[in-house]
Design a protein around this motif. Structure first.
Motif, PDB file in Angstrom:
ATOM      1  N   ARG A  76       0.834  -1.207   0.000  1.00  0.00           N
ATOM      2  CA  ARG A  76       0.000   0.000   0.000  1.00  0.00           C
ATOM      3  C   ARG A  76       0.870   1.259   0.000  1.00  0.00           C
ATOM      4  NH1 ARG A  76      -3.347  -3.322   3.150  1.00  0.00           N
ATOM      5  NH2 ARG A  76      -2.575  -2.531   5.132  1.00  0.00           N
ATOM      6  N   ALA A  77       1.951   1.253   0.773  1.00  0.00           N
ATOM      7  CA  ALA A  77       2.855   2.407   0.816  1.00  0.00           C
ATOM      8  C   ALA A  77       3.554   2.599  -0.530  1.00  0.00           C
ATOM      9  CB  ALA A  77       3.883   2.235   1.936  1.00  0.00           C
ATOM     10  N   LEU A  78       3.950   1.500  -1.175  1.00  0.00           N
ATOM     11  CA  LEU A  78       4.592   1.609  -2.490  1.00  0.00           C
ATOM     12  C   LEU A  78       3.643   2.237  -3.510  1.00  0.00           C
ATOM     13  CD1 LEU A  78       6.518  -1.795  -2.687  1.00  0.00           C
ATOM     14  CD2 LEU A  78       7.535   0.509  -2.637  1.00  0.00           C
ATOM     15  N   TYR A  79       2.389   1.785  -3.522  1.00  0.00           N
ATOM     16  CA  TYR A  79       1.393   2.377  -4.421  1.00  0.00           C
ATOM     17  C   TYR A  79       1.217   3.865  -4.109  1.00  0.00           C
ATOM     18  CZ  TYR A  79      -0.770  -1.962  -6.368  1.00  0.00           C
ATOM     19  OH  TYR A  79      -1.046  -3.117  -7.048  1.00  0.00           O
ATOM     20  N   ALA A  80       1.026   4.176  -2.841  1.00  0.00           N
ATOM     21  CA  ALA A  80       0.683   5.545  -2.429  1.00  0.00           C
ATOM     22  C   ALA A  80       1.781   6.553  -2.766  1.00  0.00           C
ATOM     23  CB  ALA A  80       0.375   5.573  -0.934  1.00  0.00           C
ATOM     24  N   HIS A  81       3.038   6.114  -2.771  1.00  0.00           N
ATOM     25  CA  HIS A  81       4.151   7.045  -2.981  1.00  0.00           C
ATOM     26  C   HIS A  81       4.731   6.995  -4.396  1.00  0.00           C
ATOM     27  CE1 HIS A  81       3.567   7.012   1.268  1.00  0.00           C
ATOM     28  NE2 HIS A  81       4.549   7.835   1.506  1.00  0.00           N
ATOM     29  N   ALA A  82       4.164   6.160  -5.269  1.00  0.00           N
ATOM     30  CA  ALA A  82       4.696   6.030  -6.627  1.00  0.00           C
ATOM     31  C   ALA A  82       4.427   7.293  -7.444  1.00  0.00           C
ATOM     32  CB  ALA A  82       4.061   4.823  -7.320  1.00  0.00           C
ATOM     33  N   ALA A  83       5.395   7.678  -8.250  1.00  0.00           N
ATOM     34  CA  ALA A  83       5.193   8.785  -9.193  1.00  0.00           C
ATOM     35  C   ALA A  83       4.204   8.348 -10.271  1.00  0.00           C
ATOM     36  CB  ALA A  83       6.522   9.193  -9.821  1.00  0.00           C
ATOM     37  N   ALA A  84       4.206   7.049 -10.567  1.00  0.00           N
ATOM     38  CA  ALA A  84       3.241   6.466 -11.507  1.00  0.00           C
ATOM     39  C   ALA A  84       3.246   4.956 -11.331  1.00  0.00           C
ATOM     40  CB  ALA A  84       3.593   6.817 -12.949  1.00  0.00           C
ATOM     41  N   PHE A  85       2.115   4.351 -11.659  1.00  0.00           N
ATOM     42  CA  PHE A  85       2.005   2.894 -11.699  1.00  0.00           C
ATOM     43  C   PHE A  85       1.862   2.504 -13.161  1.00  0.00           C
ATOM     44  CE2 PHE A  85      -0.526  -0.997 -11.933  1.00  0.00           C
ATOM     45  CZ  PHE A  85       0.275  -1.847 -11.185  1.00  0.00           C
ATOM     46  N   ALA A  86       2.744   1.647 -13.641  1.00  0.00           N
ATOM     47  CA  ALA A  86       2.710   1.216 -15.046  1.00  0.00           C
ATOM     48  C   ALA A  86       2.252  -0.231 -15.128  1.00  0.00           C
ATOM     49  CB  ALA A  86       4.090   1.364 -15.664  1.00  0.00           C
ATOM     50  N   PHE A  87       1.310  -0.491 -16.038  1.00  0.00           N
ATOM     51  CA  PHE A  87       0.760  -1.833 -16.223  1.00  0.00           C
ATOM     52  C   PHE A  87       0.808  -2.173 -17.710  1.00  0.00           C
ATOM     53  CE2 PHE A  87      -2.651  -5.101 -15.770  1.00  0.00           C
ATOM     54  CZ  PHE A  87      -2.078  -5.827 -14.740  1.00  0.00           C
ATOM     55  N   PRO A  88       1.917  -2.819 -18.157  1.00  0.00           N
ATOM     56  CA  PRO A  88       2.120  -3.052 -19.583  1.00  0.00           C
ATOM     57  C   PRO A  88       1.499  -4.335 -20.137  1.00  0.00           C
ATOM     58  CG  PRO A  88       4.074  -3.700 -18.375  1.00  0.00           C
ATOM     59  CD  PRO A  88       3.108  -3.129 -17.365  1.00  0.00           C
ATOM     60  N   SER A  89       0.705  -5.024 -19.369  1.00  0.00           N
ATOM     61  CA  SER A  89       0.175  -6.332 -19.745  1.00  0.00           C
ATOM     62  C   SER A  89      -0.479  -6.343 -21.132  1.00  0.00           C
ATOM     63  CB  SER A  89      -0.847  -6.769 -18.702  1.00  0.00           C
ATOM     64  OG  SER A  89      -1.223  -8.109 -18.912  1.00  0.00           O
ATOM     65  N   ALA A 103      -6.894   3.160  -6.220  1.00  0.00           N
ATOM     66  CA  ALA A 103      -7.479   3.292  -4.889  1.00  0.00           C
ATOM     67  C   ALA A 103      -6.500   3.919  -3.909  1.00  0.00           C
ATOM     68  CB  ALA A 103      -7.942   1.928  -4.380  1.00  0.00           C
ATOM     69  N   LEU A 104      -5.212   3.678  -4.129  1.00  0.00           N
ATOM     70  CA  LEU A 104      -4.190   4.180  -3.219  1.00  0.00           C
ATOM     71  C   LEU A 104      -3.493   5.428  -3.739  1.00  0.00           C
ATOM     72  CD1 LEU A 104      -3.069   0.657  -2.155  1.00  0.00           C
ATOM     73  CD2 LEU A 104      -4.094   2.383  -0.655  1.00  0.00           C
ATOM     74  N   GLY A 105      -4.044   6.008  -4.818  1.00  0.00           N
ATOM     75  CA  GLY A 105      -3.595   7.331  -5.235  1.00  0.00           C
ATOM     76  C   GLY A 105      -2.452   7.391  -6.220  1.00  0.00           C
ATOM     77  N   ALA A 106      -2.107   6.294  -6.867  1.00  0.00           N
ATOM     78  CA  ALA A 106      -1.036   6.349  -7.866  1.00  0.00           C
ATOM     79  C   ALA A 106      -1.627   6.696  -9.233  1.00  0.00           C
ATOM     80  CB  ALA A 106      -0.305   5.015  -7.950  1.00  0.00           C
ATOM     81  N   PRO A 107      -1.013   7.628  -9.964  1.00  0.00           N
ATOM     82  CA  PRO A 107      -1.434   7.855 -11.347  1.00  0.00           C
ATOM     83  C   PRO A 107      -1.139   6.589 -12.158  1.00  0.00           C
ATOM     84  CG  PRO A 107       0.045   9.609 -10.604  1.00  0.00           C
ATOM     85  CD  PRO A 107       0.086   8.520  -9.581  1.00  0.00           C
ATOM     86  N   VAL A 108      -2.097   6.129 -12.944  1.00  0.00           N
ATOM     87  CA  VAL A 108      -1.947   4.857 -13.657  1.00  0.00           C
ATOM     88  C   VAL A 108      -1.749   5.084 -15.152  1.00  0.00           C
ATOM     89  CG1 VAL A 108      -3.141   2.706 -14.290  1.00  0.00           C
ATOM     90  CG2 VAL A 108      -3.252   3.559 -11.931  1.00  0.00           C
ATOM     91  N   VAL A 109      -0.740   4.391 -15.687  1.00  0.00           N
ATOM     92  CA  VAL A 109      -0.488   4.323 -17.121  1.00  0.00           C
ATOM     93  C   VAL A 109      -0.602   2.850 -17.473  1.00  0.00           C
ATOM     94  CG1 VAL A 109       1.183   4.708 -18.968  1.00  0.00           C
ATOM     95  CG2 VAL A 109       0.996   6.354 -17.085  1.00  0.00           C
ATOM     96  N   CYS A 110      -1.560   2.543 -18.348  1.00  0.00           N
ATOM     97  CA  CYS A 110      -1.990   1.166 -18.549  1.00  0.00           C
ATOM     98  C   CYS A 110      -2.083   0.824 -20.031  1.00  0.00           C
ATOM     99  CB  CYS A 110      -3.371   1.043 -17.884  1.00  0.00           C
ATOM    100  SG  CYS A 110      -4.121  -0.558 -17.912  1.00  0.00           S
ATOM    101  N   SER A 111      -1.723  -0.399 -20.370  1.00  0.00           N
ATOM    102  CA  SER A 111      -1.871  -0.864 -21.748  1.00  0.00           C
ATOM    103  C   SER A 111      -3.345  -0.885 -22.123  1.00  0.00           C
ATOM    104  CB  SER A 111      -1.245  -2.255 -21.858  1.00  0.00           C
ATOM    105  OG  SER A 111      -2.064  -3.150 -22.528  1.00  0.00           O
ATOM    106  N   SER A 112      -3.617  -0.681 -23.403  1.00  0.00           N
ATOM    107  CA  SER A 112      -5.010  -0.689 -23.882  1.00  0.00           C
ATOM    108  C   SER A 112      -5.443  -2.084 -24.329  1.00  0.00           C
ATOM    109  CB  SER A 112      -5.178   0.317 -25.020  1.00  0.00           C
ATOM    110  OG  SER A 112      -4.360  -0.055 -26.118  1.00  0.00           O
ATOM    111  N   ALA A 113      -4.800  -3.125 -23.801  1.00  0.00           N
ATOM    112  CA  ALA A 113      -5.097  -4.505 -24.199  1.00  0.00           C
ATOM    113  C   ALA A 113      -6.312  -5.063 -23.469  1.00  0.00           C
ATOM    114  CB  ALA A 113      -3.888  -5.394 -23.918  1.00  0.00           C
ATOM    115  N   ALA A 114      -7.009  -5.947 -24.163  1.00  0.00           N
ATOM    116  CA  ALA A 114      -8.074  -6.782 -23.588  1.00  0.00           C
ATOM    117  C   ALA A 114      -9.087  -5.957 -22.799  1.00  0.00           C
ATOM    118  CB  ALA A 114      -7.461  -7.898 -22.746  1.00  0.00           C
ATOM    119  N   SER A 115      -9.351  -6.356 -21.559  1.00  0.00           N
ATOM    120  CA  SER A 115     -10.382  -5.729 -20.731  1.00  0.00           C
ATOM    121  C   SER A 115      -9.906  -4.449 -20.041  1.00  0.00           C
ATOM    122  CB  SER A 115     -10.827  -6.718 -19.650  1.00  0.00           C
ATOM    123  OG  SER A 115      -9.724  -7.031 -18.795  1.00  0.00           O
TER     124      SER A 115
END
Length: 182
Positions: A76-89, A103-115
C-alpha cells in the motif's frame, strides 16, 4: 528511498505481463530523468533485467529492482508514494493491480489490451500494448505535468471507489433479479 521518484509495476515475468516493454520505456526515460527508479513488486529473477536491457548502461540498470516479497502495508505504501504505476500487460482476464493503484492514489499508465480500458475507464492514460516509445511518452506526460498527475490521482481514487465488494455484490443481485424475472 524517500523522495526518490519511482515507477511502480508488478514484477511477474510471464510473457503476457510484458515487462520487457516497461524496461525499454524506463531506459528511455532514465536517460533524461536521472533520479527516476523502477520498482517491480515480486521475486527477483536473476539476470532478467540485464537480459532485457542488454544495451542500457549499468547506471540505468542499477536503478531497476525487484522488491521481493512485500507485506500488504508495504505494498500500500509503495502504491501511495509512486510517481506512476505502469501496467504493460498484453492480456488480462480482469486486471486488479491498476484498480489497487488507483485506490491508493497512484497515477496509472496502462496498456489498452483486452479488458483493461473498461477496467480503468477514463481514470488512466492508455498506451499501445508492446509499444515502449508510447509507454515512455505516456509516463513522461505524467511526470512533466503535475496537474495531470493530480487529476489522475483524483479520478483514479473516485473510479476505484466504484469497485467495492459491496457494489460488486449489489450488481450481482441486480443481474440475478433480471434473470429470474424473465
Amino acid at each position: 528511498a524517500t523522495g526518490v521518484p519511482y515507477i511502480l509495476s508488478m514484477g511477474n515475468t510471464k510473457p503476457h505481463k510484458d515487462l520487457p516493454t516497461l524496461l525499454r520505456a524506463f531506459a528511455t526515460l532514465a536517460a533524461t530523468r536521472t533520479d527516476l527508479r523502477l520498482l517491480m513488486v515480486g521475486a527477483d529473477v536473476p539476470g532478467y533485467i540485464e537480459a532485457n536491457l542488454p544495451d542500457a548502461p549499468a547506471a540505468v540498470r542499477d536503478r531497476v529492482a525487484f522488491t521481493g516479497r512485500v507485506s500488504d502495508p508495504e505494498l500500500r505504501a509503495l502504491y501511495a508514494h509512486a510517481a506512476a504505476f505502469a501496467f504493460p500487460s498484453t492480456y488480462e482476464g480482469y486486471g486488479l493491480p491498476p484498480l489497487e493503484a488507483m485506490a491508493l492514489g497512484a497515477p496509472v499508465v496502462c496498456s489498452s489490451a483486452a479488458s483493461l480500458p473498461e477496467v480503468v475507464d477514463d481514470a488512466a492514460i492508455l498506451f499501445e500494448p508492446g509499444d515502449a516509445a508510447d509507454l515512455a511518452a505516456s509516463l513522461e506526460r505524467v511526470f512533466a505535468d503535475s496537474l495531470l498527475a493530480r487529476d489522475l490521482r483524483a479520478r483514479g481514487r473516485a473510479h476505484a471507489a466504484n469497485f467495492t465488494w459491496a457494489s460488486a455484490a449489489e450488481a450481482t443481485v441486480v443481474v440475478y433479479r433480471e434473470v429470474t424475472a424473465r
